[in-house]
Design an enzyme around this catalytic site. Structure first.
Site, mmCIF file in Angstrom:
data_model
loop_
_atom_site.group_PDB
_atom_site.id
_atom_site.type_symbol
_atom_site.label_atom_id
_atom_site.label_comp_id
_atom_site.label_asym_id
_atom_site.label_seq_id
_atom_site.Cartn_x
_atom_site.Cartn_y
_atom_site.Cartn_z
ATOM 1 N N SER A 245 37.350 46.325 50.055
ATOM 2 C CA SER A 245 37.383 45.097 49.257
ATOM 3 C C SER A 245 36.327 44.089 49.729
ATOM 4 O O SER A 245 35.949 44.081 50.904
ATOM 5 C CB SER A 245 38.765 44.455 49.356
ATOM 6 N N GLY A 249 35.196 42.907 53.529
ATOM 7 C CA GLY A 249 33.765 43.029 53.824
ATOM 8 C C GLY A 249 33.205 41.710 54.346
ATOM 9 O O GLY A 249 32.433 41.670 55.295
ATOM 10 N N GLU A 266 29.849 48.387 51.405
ATOM 11 C CA GLU A 266 29.932 48.848 50.016
ATOM 12 C C GLU A 266 31.238 48.300 49.484
ATOM 13 O O GLU A 266 32.315 48.755 49.869
ATOM 14 C CB GLU A 266 29.888 50.395 50.007
ATOM 15 N N CYS A 300 35.138 51.740 42.717
ATOM 16 C CA CYS A 300 34.418 50.476 42.910
ATOM 17 C C CYS A 300 33.396 50.249 41.803
ATOM 18 O O CYS A 300 33.138 49.125 41.411
ATOM 19 C CB CYS A 300 33.750 50.451 44.274
ATOM 20 N N GLU A 397 38.066 42.024 39.958
ATOM 21 C CA GLU A 397 38.161 43.484 39.975
ATOM 22 C C GLU A 397 39.638 43.857 39.830
ATOM 23 O O GLU A 397 40.475 43.428 40.634
ATOM 24 C CB GLU A 397 37.627 43.983 41.328
HETATM 25 P P1 NDP Z 1 40.759 46.914 52.021
HETATM 26 O O1 NDP Z 1 39.408 46.379 51.931
HETATM 27 O O2 NDP Z 1 41.820 46.079 52.606
HETATM 28 O O3 NDP Z 1 40.750 48.289 52.825
HETATM 29 C C1 NDP Z 1 39.634 49.122 53.052
HETATM 30 C C2 NDP Z 1 39.694 49.683 54.468
HETATM 31 O O4 NDP Z 1 39.572 48.629 55.416
HETATM 32 C C3 NDP Z 1 41.000 50.352 54.807
HETATM 33 O O5 NDP Z 1 40.772 51.401 55.692
HETATM 34 C C4 NDP Z 1 41.774 49.236 55.477
HETATM 35 O O6 NDP Z 1 42.812 49.701 56.283
HETATM 36 C C5 NDP Z 1 40.681 48.593 56.288
HETATM 37 N N1 NDP Z 1 40.924 47.214 56.660
HETATM 38 C C6 NDP Z 1 41.776 46.310 56.130
HETATM 39 N N2 NDP Z 1 41.675 45.122 56.762
HETATM 40 C C7 NDP Z 1 40.723 45.279 57.713
HETATM 41 C C8 NDP Z 1 40.155 44.418 58.698
HETATM 42 N N3 NDP Z 1 40.533 43.160 58.814
HETATM 43 N N4 NDP Z 1 39.197 44.909 59.504
HETATM 44 C C9 NDP Z 1 38.780 46.175 59.391
HETATM 45 N N5 NDP Z 1 39.297 47.042 58.498
HETATM 46 C C10 NDP Z 1 40.241 46.596 57.658
HETATM 47 O O7 NDP Z 1 41.193 47.375 50.601
HETATM 48 P P2 NDP Z 1 42.699 47.629 50.130
HETATM 49 O O8 NDP Z 1 43.000 49.009 50.403
HETATM 50 O O9 NDP Z 1 43.659 46.648 50.685
HETATM 51 O O10 NDP Z 1 42.573 47.345 48.609
HETATM 52 C C11 NDP Z 1 42.574 45.992 48.144
HETATM 53 C C12 NDP Z 1 41.601 45.829 47.014
HETATM 54 O O11 NDP Z 1 40.296 46.119 47.459
HETATM 55 C C13 NDP Z 1 41.794 46.779 45.852
HETATM 56 O O12 NDP Z 1 42.725 46.291 44.937
HETATM 57 C C14 NDP Z 1 40.447 46.839 45.271
HETATM 58 O O13 NDP Z 1 40.240 45.768 44.407
HETATM 59 C C15 NDP Z 1 39.530 46.714 46.451
HETATM 60 N N6 NDP Z 1 39.029 48.002 46.942
HETATM 61 C C16 NDP Z 1 37.745 48.287 46.690
HETATM 62 C C17 NDP Z 1 37.231 49.489 47.093
HETATM 63 C C18 NDP Z 1 35.831 49.837 46.843
HETATM 64 O O14 NDP Z 1 35.464 50.983 46.965
HETATM 65 N N7 NDP Z 1 34.997 48.889 46.519
HETATM 66 C C19 NDP Z 1 38.050 50.489 47.737
HETATM 67 C C20 NDP Z 1 39.398 50.070 48.001
HETATM 68 C C21 NDP Z 1 39.844 48.870 47.583
HETATM 69 P P3 NDP Z 1 44.236 50.047 55.615
HETATM 70 O O15 NDP Z 1 44.035 50.459 54.211
HETATM 71 O O16 NDP Z 1 44.716 51.137 56.433
HETATM 72 O O17 NDP Z 1 45.021 48.781 55.705
#
Ligand code: NDP
Length: 791
Positions: A245, A249, A266, A300, A397
């Site tokens: 997300s 990021g 990304e 994404c 999104e």
């Molecule tokens: P996140 O950005 O929270 O998660 C992506 C990864 O980062 C996961 O492995 C997550 O761990 C990890 N993560 C979460 N918080 C942290 C942190 N503070 N520091 C380092 N790593 C972290 O996405 P979500 O899965 O919560 O999804 C939320 C929203 O994000 C979705 O609804 C969507 O809109 C968007 N998203 C976008 C993606 C893309 O490809 N652009 C992919 C996924 C989501 P864990 O999941 O184990 O908590």
């Protein structure tokens, strides 16, 4: 059912995939998994576990370890120990491992596909035919890069240990996108899969064991966001690669600021799917099905914003609705299913709540009358029309199977609508007029453009975004750069502070008072704040008073760059001519500029002249490159080509080094403007007068107004304003560590690209270090345009 009946209904039967092998694999591990560290699965009694479920039926699949600080520490240590010898292997040796991994995944491809669909909820048709083949392709392709490193990337070396954090939407594919290039380049990795979907990464760990990969090269640490954060903030990690997300990021950008960690992000998207009235409508409808209902829209780069030309909008919506009624939602393990399960109930609720907001704002909803299982996380394909650009749904999104639709009348309206988002990931353009489509492609702000196709990916073609979709590319040679650093980098030393000289006499050198002003929009401009600062020569004489810029001056300069788009759009030949002209005019005034350098630095006349001549040569160098940074035509495994086109970053802020007042300034200015950028230059305090003298050269060299703007003043104060400015797309900072940290941190808000020196100095006379590929790469972004062949 009789054949007659089948022919009458044309209904699909149930075609369930066999899950035995996947379930056997889970049972073989007692449905409980430890961390994969240093080549082994480790289970610590003190570790806590969390459950992973099948989102299609809510059944628990396994227990996964919550990674702790100790786990991350041990994994990073293992990766660090392994890195040196891994990087020292020949390219061929690393290639053999990557090839072996590709082969092994291929041999177990069905197991991977079934496990992925069980854990994530994506249709088996997609995991089997898209995700896993692309994973395999990635390892094959990068086996090739490992082999060719010495040939093609000889000036570069591995960064070290890469911390990689991936999301749940393409668990194994995102892992391959991260691990394959990292390993090919000679890095070792600590990767954290998403909490919802760790299983295929753990199966992959076993593949690494089978391939005999040296211990510590790949480490998989499972856990939630807290574990991710431990990786991000680990001091012995040299590079972070993140997909997820935009919010996380942004946090990672802030947390890594000033640490020297390389970063690629990304992030999210709100990609446009543009349909012109001359498009092959049926193809476009099928494209749209792939764009927004592939992987339940949890993509994404999903084409989540349909922009359809008004003249065909009603017909298009009608056909689309008819097609939506045929989409089958259900058990992901059924081979005839189009839309599987949403990854988790929380995601499902999030989608439903966003749709509710959309309806409250006035959107009209269409959902086909489709049936799907009562248990499990399912959401029907959804179309929302009557959406306005200001609506929540047009900007946020949704990350689900929800399409919004808007209309446009002209190509320029389509571009304006497509770009009306804070994201910049992808865009699909549908038209039978290839001239129109190719004209549109450079105008949309996106890292990837698909012409008459959508959601195409390949290891040979870069993928990544602009604006709040992040920076950096994955795939192709651009993706390799993301895991490499120039070899010279480790030799750079911390810069010694260059102090301003003390005033010893109040006599100005000039007989008549001179007041150098700022240079904004091609004009000399007085400082807004009305403050000036003295410039003192090496001999302690007062040379001049120059302006102290403020926020307003920077805003004016950025405004001037926004009006100079002609420079970005002009031909590279024209840009080259202007750069040659700048060199020509500087060559006419060697003596004068050498005298300036002498008085500002105290250098000898000979050294000062050397700097002017080096500056002229550098201008020639970038004039030469202006029309030679060719892109590439990637050969991807589809009937078509991918044009990889380097594009200017756009508006850049450049903060110049203290060393080499003229050469430092010229090197950065020429590199950036040669590629079509428009720049706001902040010269260092010690060399500000030199930069202001230089605008006389710019004024006489046909540099269009607004292309180069110069503001003097407190370097770090002005850098902060540039980094905060939303319209500045990229910032280069050459100064101290404090400034480097501040620039990276401040740019998190708009997620602009940054290039900072972390207080290190470089020899601006050394061509190997101070010009070339790295500068050109930092001045451009590669857009990949997919153009299929055939009718
Ligand atoms: P996140 O950005 O929270 O998660 C992506 C990864 O980062 C996961 O492995 C997550 O761990 C990890 N993560 C979460 N918080 C942290 C942190 N503070 N520091 C380092 N790593 C972290 O996405 P979500 O899965 O919560 O999804 C939320 C929203 O994000 C979705 O609804 C969507 O809109 C968007 N998203 C976008 C993606 C893309 O490809 N652009 C992919 C996924 C989501 P864990 O999941 O184990 O908590």
């Amino acid at each position: 059912m009789s054949i007659m009946k089948i022919l009458e209904t044309m209904d699909y039967g149930v075609a369930p995939e066999n899950t035995d092998e996947a379930m056997d694999w889970l049972h073989g591990h007692d449905k409980k998994f430890g961390q994969f560290i240093n080549g082994e699965f480790i289970q610590d009694k003190k570790n806590k576990y969390f459950n992973t479920y099948n989102p299609a039926n809510g059944e628990k699949l396994a227990e996964i370890t919550q990674g702790t600080k100790k786990d991350v520490d041990v994994a990073v240590k293992a990766a660090n120990i392994a890195q040196d010898s891994w990087a020292k292997l020949s390219g061929f040796q690393r290639a053999k491992y990557l090839y072996s991994i590709a082969r092994l995944i291929q041999k177990h491809s069905r197991l991977f596909s079934v496990l992925e669909s069980l854990d994530n909820g994506k249709p088996i048709r997609e995991s089997r035919d898209i995700d896993i083949p692309l994973v395999i392709r990635h390892f094959y392709h990068h086996a090739g890069w490992a082999q060719l490193m010495e040939d093609k990337l000889d000036d570069y070396e591995a960064i070290g240990v890469a911390g990689q954090i991936i999301p749940w939407n393409f668990p194994l594919l995102m892992m391959a996108w991260k691990i394959a290039p990292a390993l090919a380049a000679g890095n070792t990795v600590v990767l954290k899969p998403a909490e919802y979907t760790s299983l295929t990464a753990l199966l992959f760990a076993e593949i690494c064991q089978q391939a005999g990969l040296p211990k510590g090269v790949v480490n998989i640490v499972t856990g939630d966001g807290k574990t991710g954060s431990l990786i991000v903030n680990h001091k012995d990690i040299n590079k972070i690669a993140f997909t997820g997300s935009t919010a996380v990021g942004r946090l990672i950008r802030e947390q890594t600021a000033g640490t020297g960690k390389k970063l690629t992000l990304e992030l999210g998207g709100k990609s446009a799917f543009i349909v012109f009235d001359d498009a092959d409508i049926d193809s476009a409808i099928e494209g749209l099905v792939d764009a927004i209902w592939f992987n339940q829209g949890q993509v994404c780069c999903a084409g989540s914003r349909l922009l359809v030309q008004e003249s065909i909008a009603d017909r298009f919506h009608e056909k689309l609705k008819a097609r939506m009624t045929k989409l089958r939602v259900g058990n992901p393990l059924d081979k005839s299913i189009d839309i599987g399960a949403i990854v988790d109930e929380s995601q499902q609720k999030q989608i439903a709540s966003l749709v509710k907001i959309g309806i409250e704002e006035g959107a009209e909803i269409f959902q086909p009358d489709c049936s799907f299982p009562k248990v499990g996380c399912f959401y029907p394909p959804t179309l929302l029309t009557e959406v306005d650009t200001s609506h929540h749904l047009a900007q946020e999104e949704i990350f689900g199977p929800v399409l919004i639709s808007m209309t446009f009348r002209t190509p320029s309206e389509a571009v304006a609508l497509a770009n009306n988002t804070r994201y910049g990931l992808a865009c699909s353009i549908w038209s039978e007029n290839i001239n129109l489509a190719m004209d549109m492609a450079p105008k949309v702000i996106a890292g990837v453009v698909w012409i008459n196709c959508t959601n195409q990916f390949d290891a040979a073609a870069g993928f990544g975004g602009k604006k709040e979709s992040g920076f950096g590319r994955e795939g192709g040679i651009e993706g390799m750069y993301a895991y490499l650093k120039p070899k010279y980098e480790k030799k750079l030393k911390v810069a010694k502070a260059i102090k301003s000289f003390e005033l010893k006499t109040k006599n100005s050198l000039a007989t008549v008072d001179r007041t150098p002003k700022f240079y904004i929009g091609g004009k000399q401009s007085r400082p807004d704040g009305g403050y000036s600062q003295a410039v003192v020569s090496a001999k302690g004489e007062l040379l001049a008073h120059i302006g102290k810029g403020n926020r307003k001056d920077i805003r004016n300069a950025v405004e001037a760059t926004t009006k100079a788009t002609g420079w970005t759009n002009t031909t590279a030949h024209n840009r080259a001519q202007v750069l040659y002209f700048i060199a020509e005019n500087l060559a006419l005034r060697v003596d004068e500029f050498a005298t300036h350098i002498q008085s500002l630095t105290g250098n000898s006349k000979k050294d000062a002249e050397k700097e002017v001549y080096a500056s002229i040569e550098r201008l020639f160098y970038y004039a030469a490159y202006a029309d030679k940074l060719d892109g590439a035509v990637h050969t991807v495994p589809v009937r078509g080509v991918v044009l990889a086109m380097p594009e200017a970053n756009g508006i850049m802020g450049i903060v110049c080094p203290d060393e080499c007042p003229l050469l430092g300034f010229v090197s950065l200015m020429a590199a950036s403007i040669s590629m079509g950028n428009r720049v706001v230059m902040i010269p260092s305090e010690t060399s500000a007068l030199m930069a202001l003298e230089f605008y006389q050269i710019l004024e006489t060299s046909d540099v269009p107004a607004g292309v180069v703007n110069i503001i003097t003043g407190d370097k770090n104060e002005l850098a902060q304003v540039l980094a905060d400015h939303y319209e500045v797309e990229s910032i280069w900072y050459f100064g101290d560590q404090t400034g480097s940290t501040m620039v990276e941190k401040a740019s998190a808000a708009s997620l602009k690209r940054t290039w900072v020196n972390n207080g290190k100095s470089r020899d601006w006379f050394d061509n190997k270090v101070s010009q070339g590929k790295e500068f050109l790469n930092q001045a451009t972004d590669v857009k990949n345009i997919w153009t299929p062949y055939g009718e």
